[in-house]
Design a protein around this motif. Structure first.
Motif, short mmCIF file in Angstrom:
data_model
loop_
_atom_site.label_atom_id
_atom_site.label_comp_id
_atom_site.label_asym_id
_atom_site.label_seq_id
_atom_site.Cartn_x
_atom_site.Cartn_y
_atom_site.Cartn_z
N GLN A 305 0.95 -1.08 0.20
CA GLN A 305 0.12 0.15 0.40
C GLN A 305 1.00 1.11 -0.15
OE1 GLN A 305 -2.15 1.19 3.38
NE2 GLN A 305 -3.97 2.00 2.52
N ARG A 306 1.78 1.60 1.20
CA ARG A 306 3.25 2.47 1.24
C ARG A 306 2.93 2.49 -0.86
NH1 ARG A 306 3.05 0.87 6.52
NH2 ARG A 306 4.62 -0.73 5.82
N PHE A 307 3.97 1.40 -1.26
CA PHE A 307 4.82 1.28 -2.40
C PHE A 307 4.40 2.16 -2.91
CE2 PHE A 307 5.86 -0.30 -6.34
CZ PHE A 307 7.95 0.36 -6.18
N TYR A 308 3.23 1.52 -3.53
CA TYR A 308 2.11 2.15 -5.17
C TYR A 308 1.22 3.54 -5.01
CZ TYR A 308 2.87 -2.33 -6.71
OH TYR A 308 3.25 -3.90 -7.87
N GLY A 309 1.07 3.10 -2.87
CA GLY A 309 0.40 4.94 -2.86
C GLY A 309 -1.09 5.03 -3.51
N ALA A 310 -1.73 3.84 -3.66
CA ALA A 310 -3.26 4.12 -4.36
C ALA A 310 -4.03 3.28 -3.10
CB ALA A 310 -3.20 2.89 -5.87
N PRO A 311 -5.36 3.18 -2.73
CA PRO A 311 -6.58 2.65 -2.75
C PRO A 311 -5.70 0.46 -2.98
CG PRO A 311 -7.07 4.48 -3.32
CD PRO A 311 -6.04 4.30 -4.22
N ILE A 312 -6.17 0.08 -1.67
CA ILE A 312 -5.47 -1.33 -1.95
C ILE A 312 -6.74 -2.11 -1.57
CG2 ILE A 312 -4.86 -3.74 -0.92
CD1 ILE A 312 -2.15 -1.94 -1.91
N GLY A 313 -7.46 -3.66 -1.76
CA GLY A 313 -8.21 -4.28 -1.76
C GLY A 313 -7.72 -5.54 -1.46
N VAL A 314 -7.68 -6.53 -1.12
CA VAL A 314 -7.22 -7.83 -0.10
C VAL A 314 -8.81 -8.48 -0.94
CG1 VAL A 314 -6.52 -8.98 0.79
CG2 VAL A 314 -5.07 -6.41 1.18
N HIS A 315 -8.14 -9.58 -1.94
CA HIS A 315 -9.12 -10.74 -1.81
C HIS A 315 -8.70 -11.65 -0.32
CE1 HIS A 315 -11.29 -13.05 -5.43
NE2 HIS A 315 -11.77 -13.01 -3.74
N PHE A 316 -9.63 -11.64 0.39
CA PHE A 316 -8.75 -12.90 1.65
C PHE A 316 -9.50 -13.80 1.61
CE2 PHE A 316 -6.57 -11.43 6.10
CZ PHE A 316 -6.52 -13.05 5.60
N TYR A 317 -8.49 -15.44 1.38
CA TYR A 317 -8.65 -16.80 1.44
C TYR A 317 -8.40 -17.16 2.52
CZ TYR A 317 -10.41 -16.31 -3.81
OH TYR A 317 -10.97 -16.65 -4.51
N LEU A 318 -8.69 -18.72 2.90
CA LEU A 318 -8.35 -19.05 3.52
C LEU A 318 -8.02 -18.33 5.25
CD1 LEU A 318 -5.22 -21.08 2.19
CD2 LEU A 318 -7.82 -21.80 1.76
N TRP A 319 -9.18 -17.66 5.67
CA TRP A 319 -9.42 -17.01 6.96
C TRP A 319 -10.24 -17.73 7.58
CZ3 TRP A 319 -14.19 -16.86 8.36
CH2 TRP A 319 -15.12 -17.05 8.18
N HIS A 320 -10.90 -18.67 6.98
CA HIS A 320 -11.18 -19.97 7.83
C HIS A 320 -11.07 -21.14 8.26
CE1 HIS A 320 -11.73 -22.13 3.45
NE2 HIS A 320 -12.26 -20.22 3.50
N HIS A 321 -11.65 -22.05 9.57
CA HIS A 321 -11.02 -22.72 9.84
C HIS A 321 -10.75 -24.19 8.78
CE1 HIS A 321 -14.76 -24.46 10.58
NE2 HIS A 321 -13.88 -25.50 10.54
N ASN A 322 -11.50 -23.95 7.86
CA ASN A 322 -11.66 -25.82 6.91
C ASN A 322 -10.74 -25.55 5.56
OD1 ASN A 322 -13.70 -23.92 7.49
ND2 ASN A 322 -14.28 -24.67 5.24
N ILE A 323 -10.47 -26.50 4.98
CA ILE A 323 -9.95 -26.28 4.20
C ILE A 323 -10.55 -25.92 3.08
CG2 ILE A 323 -7.83 -27.69 4.69
CD1 ILE A 323 -8.72 -30.25 2.61
#
Length: 519
Positions: A305-323
């Motif tokens: 985020q700091r490097f690009y200096g632009a608003p960032i979105g994060v597509h977050f996988y495997l946040w859950h307990h199951n595979i």
């Protein structure tokens, strides 16, 4: 009727063959291109598919000469052809079915409106599919380009000769806009379903042989089921290419329910966070990552985020307990440290969008039995539909019915927990717009059996519940692979399919200003 029935204006001439009234001619009068091969036998206009259980029969306009056919002039100059087949005998039944076709050709357009209604009086057969308008002996192999909306953007197949259809029914990632364009030189054919109720449908086209749109009807295979023809198919000639076809469809779709709230810049229910996101990252919380400190796990994202200096979105996988692709929809509890990671990222202006799946459930999870099992989609035998995905470690997934309150509340509950106790500011609704409708035959769900528009209505009801939660918390919603009628509930669509060399931007041409791509 010993002479053909003719609809004609300055741009086109459409002829219906004598007696059986199949479409025998579609002339572009400006360029002189004959899009239907003349002098052939067996011209078609419609084909009906009937079923009794798993046994299938078809009936076409060639089964019996039309009872009546006439052309009238409407106010404003539109020419209307009305063709009827009364009390057709089929499979030992007198008066089994009656068919009425109307074709309206406006004075200043080569594209006509085609409608069909089917009255089924059978005490044995149920109407399954209506293939209309059915153009036989259409196109010259190798001389036409085919354009259709799939693979997130759209595809242009030049000089095609082989048969083409859609792998998944509309609406889905494989047929995201319900029209096709067929171009030869500067003369094109538009064939599009302008259907505000979003019934399940397909298309099939093979140069030299056939082109039609197939609509799967409500209560299919139930004896006496019929079709009242609630929407027109727009079909005929125009000058231009796929982009002009997109403009025609865009003009229609802007008046439809799923675009009723206006452009993204006008919509109050879409947070600025997703409109402003300029760069997307994918975070896969690897199972072999032994780092447990939330801040250290976030370090690379914050550095980016700091490097690009632009608003960032994060597509977050495997946040859950199951595979991945196992034990759905039982994602909770979240992995240790997820809430802390979300809190830090959101505090630093990052759009955090975790994955959930909105279509499938794992039949082997102990909590699947009972309510979820009852809410799965079923085929004609009463067996659940399965989606074979993932690796050997993945679960055995069955599709779930979006019309059921059970499944709607399940998905809404996941969004509520993610945006509430976990504090995320976006949610990814996987498969929602990518997945095709199932022909579900479970009468306990309360929807018409098989086809119709109930899948879309059920998904809309689910999105309404999810959207209410999202709006109350300023949360963005996204889904996988843009498809036509979901833009009112999901403002962003993940595009991930690799290029295949024939992409054209059909979806952006239609939905520019109304939908965002993420990737």
């Amino acid at each position: 009727m010993t002479k053909p029935i003719v609809l004609e204006n300055k741009l086109t001439r459409i002829e219906f063959a004598p007696e059986h009234c199949g479409v025998a001619r579609m002339l572009d009068k400006t360029s002189g291109v004959e899009h239907i091969q003349t002098g052939k036998q067996g011209y078609l206009l419609w084909e009906l598919v009937f079923k009794h259980g798993l046994f299938e029969q078809t009936l076409t306009n060639l089964g019996k000469p039309a009872t009546r056919a006439k052309v009238t002039r409407l106010r404003g100059g539109t020419r209307r052809a009305v063709i009827t087949w009364d009390k057709l005998r089929h499979w030992h039944e007198d008066n089994m079915v009656s068919v009425r076709v109307t074709v309206d050709l406006p004075p200043y357009d080569g594209v006509a409106e085609w409608r069909i209604s089917v009255k089924n009086n059978s005490n044995l057969w149920g109407l399954w599919e209506v293939r209309f308008p059915y153009f036989k002996h259409i196109l010259v192999p190798g001389k036409y380009d085919l354009s259709f909306a799939a693979n997130n953007w759209g595809n242009l197949l030049r000089g095609f000769s082989e048969e083409r259809s859609t792998a998944f029914a509309y609406p889905s990632c494989e047929w995201a806009l319900p029209f096709i364009s067929l171009t030869r030189g500067d003369s094109s054919i538009y064939v599009g379903a302008h259907d505000p109720k979003v019934w399940t449908k397909t298309y099939k086209v093979k140069p030299g042989e056939r082109c039609y749109i197939g609509t799967f009807v409500e209560n299919m295979a139930e004896k006496g089921s019929d079709y009242q023809g609630h929407y027109p198919v727009l079909a005929g000639v125009y000058h231009g290419d796929w982009l002009d076809a997109c403009k025609r469809y865009r003009a229609w779709v802007k008046k439809q329910e799923w675009l009723g709230k206006g452009t993204l810049s006008q919509r109050k229910d879409v947070p600025a966070s997703i409109k402003d996101a300029a760069l997307w990252l994918r975070e896969v919380w690897a199972w072999d990552n032994h780092e447990t400190d939330p801040h250290k796990l976030n370090a690379d994202i914050l550095d980016a985020q700091r490097f690009y200096g632009a608003p960032i979105g994060v597509h977050f996988y495997l946040w859950h307990h199951n595979i991945f692709d196992k034990d759905y929809p039982f994602f909770f509890p979240a992995r240790p440290g997820f809430v802390e990671r979300v809190k830090e990222l959101v505090r630093n202006g990052v759009l955090v969008m975790p994955y959930i799946n909105t279509v499938i459930a794992d039949i082997d999870h102990p909590k699947y039995r009972g309510k979820l099992q009852a809410a799965s989609t079923k085929d004609q035998t009463g067996s659940p539909y399965f989606l074979p995905i993932g690796t050997d470690d993945a679960g055995r997934m069955t599709n779930m019915c979006p019309y059921t309150k059970t499944w709607q509340d399940t998905i809404a509950g996941l969004v509520d927990r993610l945006t509430g106790e976990c504090g995320v500011n976006a949610v990814y609704l996987d498969l929602l717009s990518a997945s095709p409708p199932d022909l579900c035959f479970d009468s306990s769900h309360g929807h018409p059996l098989g086809g119709g528009g109930w899948w879309w209505r059920g998904t809309q009801a689910m999105l309404k519940k999810v959207k209410k939660i999202a709006v109350s918390r300023g949360v963005a919603l996204t889904s996988e692979s843009i498809a036509d009628p979901y833009t009112n509930g999901s403002e962003g669509f993940l595009t991930w399919a690799p290029p295949i060399g024939m992409e054209i931007p059909m979806m952006p041409a239609v939905y520019s200003g109304y939908a965002l791509y993420i990737g």
